[in-house]
Design an enzyme around this catalytic site. Structure first.
Site: not given
Ligand code: FAD
Ligand code: NAI
Length: 471
Positions: A39, A41-42, A54, A450
């Site tokens: 239903g 995408l992904g 995450k 640095h």
């Protein structure tokens, strides 16, 4: 109904492997359809994997930091409260934003998105049971199996995603459990253990092997990481095997046995997370209709150009060989379209980074010290602790180290391992170096700004063939 034209490429599965292949195929001028039944995408990654985990890791870390790490920074905070429902909402909105974004990208690149479950009728045709009802068939010159993976069930423990959960339940709990036992101290186990421990659960991780981190993590880094996670409140039982479970009482009970001669005992927890690995998912794909066989671990068998024994049917991502990682799936998706369109493609399996998004993060690329020892490959090793890095000191964030392994004769890098702040970003520099066949001296002679954490990376390179300056 049936799609009238024959597509150059028909993709089954709209996860990272499938959607990336669809976009790439569109860019290469191929006519392409991508069939996805979820239903959205992904795939696992965007919906129930990388992205939601995450989000929870980031925000639970922030919460934990505000609770425990502000006073010494000169920040006084008042009443800090967790609003779990809103933490979950923030996660959901990241997921929705990204999955919608992917849908837009498919459209933009002229790829057709078909919502439904695909199944081979024969070598040239896939039937789709549409999510909205009805059926269609799609013909193709080429097919790509990109159906991904699912959690490996723990025998004898029924998953209800409430009390006995996989990662999918672990990103959606409605309350913080008092106690949680995690079966498996791999990446899913440790990331989810971190989230719920930071939010207040008492978490015990039970791991069959003598080290945490799952396959590939360097032993020295794994030990250092375990110490740091223990300091945060996680409990570990290594060399311990879960034998069986019982869900009949108030608490879930687990029978465990120390594999190295210890005694059998029973652990109890409000919630048990099973995280013992994932397995390829090809159910309902109709592989029997085209005579495709799987290997003993359920993986689709392919050659080096991702072809099954039916050459115009290929497979990439979690459904076939290799590490089950989103960026590996993405690399393969681009390469497989290039093979179809141009006859050549490229994935360097020796240079696929791994990142565990705990705090601190753990990241690595190439071989571990124990890999090299096992193969009797000689190596130089150089390490640099973040406690000697100026930026880490300024940030009051000095846990961890960078470790490099290089060939003693040519100085070519063989492996890079980091536990520390921002390790997941820093490993990109190591991956690039290894992809280009760099030596530790190449890195050491590259000017690093640095004060940055990346200077620890440079100094570890110095330590590998010569000496670090600041340690
Ligand atoms: P999937 O993403 O599983 O996609 C396959 C898709 O195919 C699914 O959407 C499925 O619905 C669909 N499908 C299957 N069969 C059919 C069919 N017959 N018809 C139509 N559609 C079908 N990896 C990382 O690199 N970094 C991370 O931080 C990370 N975190 C993770 C966290 C968790 C909790 C989990 C579970 C995994 C994580 N991973 C991570 C692994 C990553 O999610 C997978 O490697 C990646 O999703 C694999 O992509 P894929 O396209 O091969 O498969
Ligand atoms: P894993 O293979 O990384 O770890 C599973 C662990 O469970 C192993 O250490 C194993 O020894 C242990 N185990 C197995 N049976 C056991 C038993 N009976 N008792 C105790 N311990 C037992 O698998 P995991 O963590 O489930 O992850 C699956 C996949 O998802 C991995 O391939 C990983 O690459 C991917 N993933 C990647 C992430 C990332 O890149 N950050 C995040 C989450 C998942």
């Amino acid at each position: 109904a049936s799609s009238s034209e024959e597509k150059d490429l028909v993709i089954i599965g709209g996860g990272v492997a499938g959607y990336v292949a669809a976009i790439k195929a569109g860019q290469e001028g191929l006519s392409v359809a991508c069939i996805e039944k979820r239903g959205t995408l992904g795939g696992t990654c965007l919906n129930v994997g990388c992205i939601p985990s995450k989000s929870l890791l980031n925000n639970s870390h922030l919460y934990h930091t505000i609770l425990h790490d502000t006073k010494n920074r000169g920040i006084e905070v008042g009443d800090v409260k967790l609003n779990l429902a809103n933490l979950m909402k923030a996660k959901d909105s990241s997921v929705t934003g990204l999955t919608k974004g992917v849908e837009f990208l498919l459209k933009k690149n002229g790829a057709e998105y078909i919502k439904g479950a695909g199944s081979f009728v024969n070598e040239n045709e896939v039937k789709v049971a549409l999510n909205d009802g009805g059926e269609t068939t799609v013909k193709g010159k080429n097919f790509l199996i990109a159906t991904g993976s699912e959690a490996t069930p723990f025998p004898g423990l029924e998953i209800d995603e409430k009390r006995v959960i996989t990662s999918t339940g672990a990103i959606a709990l409605e309350k913080v459990p008092e106690t949680m036992v995690v079966i498996g101290g791999g990446i899913i186990g440790l990331e989810m253990a971190s989230v719920w421990s930071r939010l207040g659960a008492k978490v015990t991780v039970v791991e069959f092997l003598g080290q945490i981190g799952g396959p590939g993590m360097d032993t020295e880094i794994a030990k250092a990481t375990q110490k740091l996670l223990k300091k945060q409140g996680l409990e570990f039982k290594l060399n311990t095997k879960v034998l069986s479970g019982d869900t009949s009482g108030d608490k879930v009970k687990l029978n465990v046995d120390a594999t190295k001669g210890g005694k059998e005992e029973t652990l109890e927890a409000e919630v048990v997370l099973t995280a013992i690995g994932r397995r390829p998912y090809t159910a309902g794909l109709g592989l029997e209709n085209i005579g495709l066989e799987l290997d003993e671990r359920g993986r689709v068998i392919i050659d080096s150009e991702y072809r099954t024994k039916i050459p115009h049917i290929r497979c990439v991502g979690d459904a076939t060989f290799g590490p089950m990682l989103a960026h590996k799936a993405e690399e393969e998706a681009v390469a497989v379209v290039e093979y179809i369109k141009k006859g050549y493609g490229h994935v360097n399996y020796g240079c696929i980074p791994s990142v565990m998004y705990t705090y601190p993060e753990v990241a690595w690329v190439g071989q571990s010290e124990q890999d090299l020892k096992n193969q009797k490959i000689p190596y130089n090793v150089g390490t640099f602790p973040f406690s000697a890095n100026s930026r880490a000191k300024t940030n009051l964030d000095t846990d961890g180290m960078v470790k490099m392994l290089a060939d003693p004769e040519t100085d070519r890098l063989l492996g890079i391992h980091i536990v520390g702040p921002n390790a997941g970003e820093m490993i990109a520099e190591g991956t690039l170096a290894m992809e280009y066949g760099a030596s530790s001296e190449d890195i050491a002679r590259t000017c690093h700004a640095h004060p940055t954490l990346a200077e620890a990376f440079k100094e570890a390179a110095m330590a590998t063939h010569s000496k670090a300056i600041h340690f």
